[in-house]
Design an enzyme around this catalytic site. Structure first.
Site, mmCIF file in Angstrom:
data_model
loop_
_atom_site.group_PDB
_atom_site.id
_atom_site.type_symbol
_atom_site.label_atom_id
_atom_site.label_comp_id
_atom_site.label_asym_id
_atom_site.label_seq_id
_atom_site.Cartn_x
_atom_site.Cartn_y
_atom_site.Cartn_z
ATOM 1 N N PRO A 167 -5.017 -2.458 -39.933
ATOM 2 C CA PRO A 167 -3.815 -2.927 -40.878
ATOM 3 C C PRO A 167 -2.543 -1.500 -41.232
ATOM 4 C CG PRO A 167 -5.420 -2.326 -41.754
ATOM 5 C CD PRO A 167 -5.498 -1.550 -40.687
ATOM 6 N N GLU A 168 -1.359 -1.485 -41.412
ATOM 7 C CA GLU A 168 -0.962 -1.028 -42.046
ATOM 8 C C GLU A 168 -0.816 -0.890 -43.705
ATOM 9 O OE1 GLU A 168 3.117 -0.955 -39.836
ATOM 10 O OE2 GLU A 168 2.058 -2.025 -38.443
ATOM 11 N N LYS A 187 -2.607 5.176 -45.005
ATOM 12 C CA LYS A 187 -2.755 3.327 -44.518
ATOM 13 C C LYS A 187 -4.457 4.268 -45.362
ATOM 14 C CE LYS A 187 -0.023 3.097 -40.417
ATOM 15 N NZ LYS A 187 -0.609 3.552 -38.921
ATOM 16 N N ARG A 203 2.838 2.987 -27.288
ATOM 17 C CA ARG A 203 2.507 1.564 -28.251
ATOM 18 C C ARG A 203 4.404 0.638 -27.544
ATOM 19 N NH1 ARG A 203 -0.020 2.992 -32.534
ATOM 20 N NH2 ARG A 203 -0.754 0.845 -32.308
#
Length: 304
Positions: A2-3, A59, A294
């Site tokens: 999750p961000e 986060k 990424r």
DNA sequence: CATTTCACCTGGTGGC
DNA sequence: TGCCACCAGGTGAAAT
């Protein structure tokens, strides 16, 4: 997984359910990876602690705990049944809350695939469950994380050990401070957005989406992005993150909140995981490259 | 020091 | 069906 929007959604959900409850018993599995603080010390700190509040920083999910002057808990006297609507009576009222100061914190980072779930003790235990916290109300808080990139940490505030994310919050940072983050940095703007010591909470999805909305190519060098573009980027980030929180986050594969509910922001992604599909604005196929290790998605026409 | 690459893990997907 | 390569929301240590 999750961000910022997903972590915010989870923290709110967990806070709503277990604020005011008390940790009666802790079970941890044997894998050492998730435990930033040694497992035994962590368990000792958590057991018996009252949960004053749960919130998000970057986060990270931060549990504010009071282990010493434990919170008045109606369950212990047997005055309340755990499952009823009376649960709200658990929350300390404003008068009580003032008297209770956190003396420790439990920090949960979900990594890529971590989940926090509030369940009943009977509900089947998912594979890769690494922590089960039995609450005084009878419910359980579970930490599930297949890839084990998540981290659990205990901090003793009496040792002046309070948790603080190093980076600025993208939702509240001002325009000048935002622009200053990138000054003199030659790394790609996308890499800078992912760097948690600059901004706390932006990950791969929201980096790609905000760069699209600000019309900036991910491989631009941070120090070559103009002030006007940085202003657009800050506003795009704030808008997208706020909107995503409203929709309960992005459910890309298996993300769920504390209730097991999925988010809906993935339906509004413009570039993330849309390689080859037409740009929502100009129909040009979305391209995928690798930046900072990424997968990075952008529209070659809209983003300069 | 700033920046880039890689290792850490499991699971899902799609090609052959 | 099986096998394999590749991909996945994150970060911090090691290398450059």
């Amino acid at each position: 997984m999750p961000e910022l929007p997903e972590v915010e959604t989870i923290a709110r959900g967990v806070n709503k359910r277990i604020r005011g409850d008390r940790i009666a018993h802790v079970w941890f599995d044997r894998h050492p990876q998730p435990f930033k603080t040694p497992r035994t010390r962590q368990a000792k700190g958590l057991e018996g602690a009252a949960i004053l509040a749960v919130h998000r920083t970057g986060k990270h999910i931060v549990f504010e705990l009071s282990s010493s002057g434990s919170a008045p808990n109606a369950f212990e006297s047997g005055a309340l049944k755990p499952d009823s609507h009376e649960r709200k009576a658990l929350r300390p009222d404003s008068h009580e809350r003032k008297a209770l100061r956190p003396d420790s914190q439990w920090i949960v980072h979900l990594g890529m695939t971590g989940r926090l779930l509030v369940t009943t003790p009977e509900s089947p235990v998912a594979p890769h469950t690494h922590a089960r916290l039995t609450l005084a109300s009878g419910r359980e808080l579970r930490f599930v994380d297949p890839r084990r990139f998540g981290r659990l940490e205990f901090r003793d505030l009496r040792r002046g050990d309070a948790f603080g994310a190093p980076g600025d919050e993208p939702l509240t940072i001002g325009a000048n401070e935002f622009a200053a983050l990138f000054r003199g940095r030659r790394l790609y703007i996308k890499a800078a957005l992912l760097n948690q010591t600059l901004l706390a909470g932006v990950g791969n999805i929201y980096a790609d989406e905000s760069l699209f909305h600000a019309e900036i190519r991910p491989r631009r060098r941070a120090n070559r992005v103009t002030r006007a573009e940085l202003d657009r980027l800050r506003l795009a980030l704030r808008q997208i993150l706020t909107h995503a929180i409203r929709l309960g986050g992005s459910s890309v594969s298996d993300y769920v909140d504390a209730d097991g509910a999925r988010g809906f922001f993935q339906l509004e992604h413009c570039v993330y995981l849309r390689t080859g599909q037409p740009c929502r604005r100009c129909q040009t196929p979305i391209r995928r490259v690798v930046v900072a290790g990424r997968g990075t998605h952008f529209c070659p026409k809209c983003q300069r």
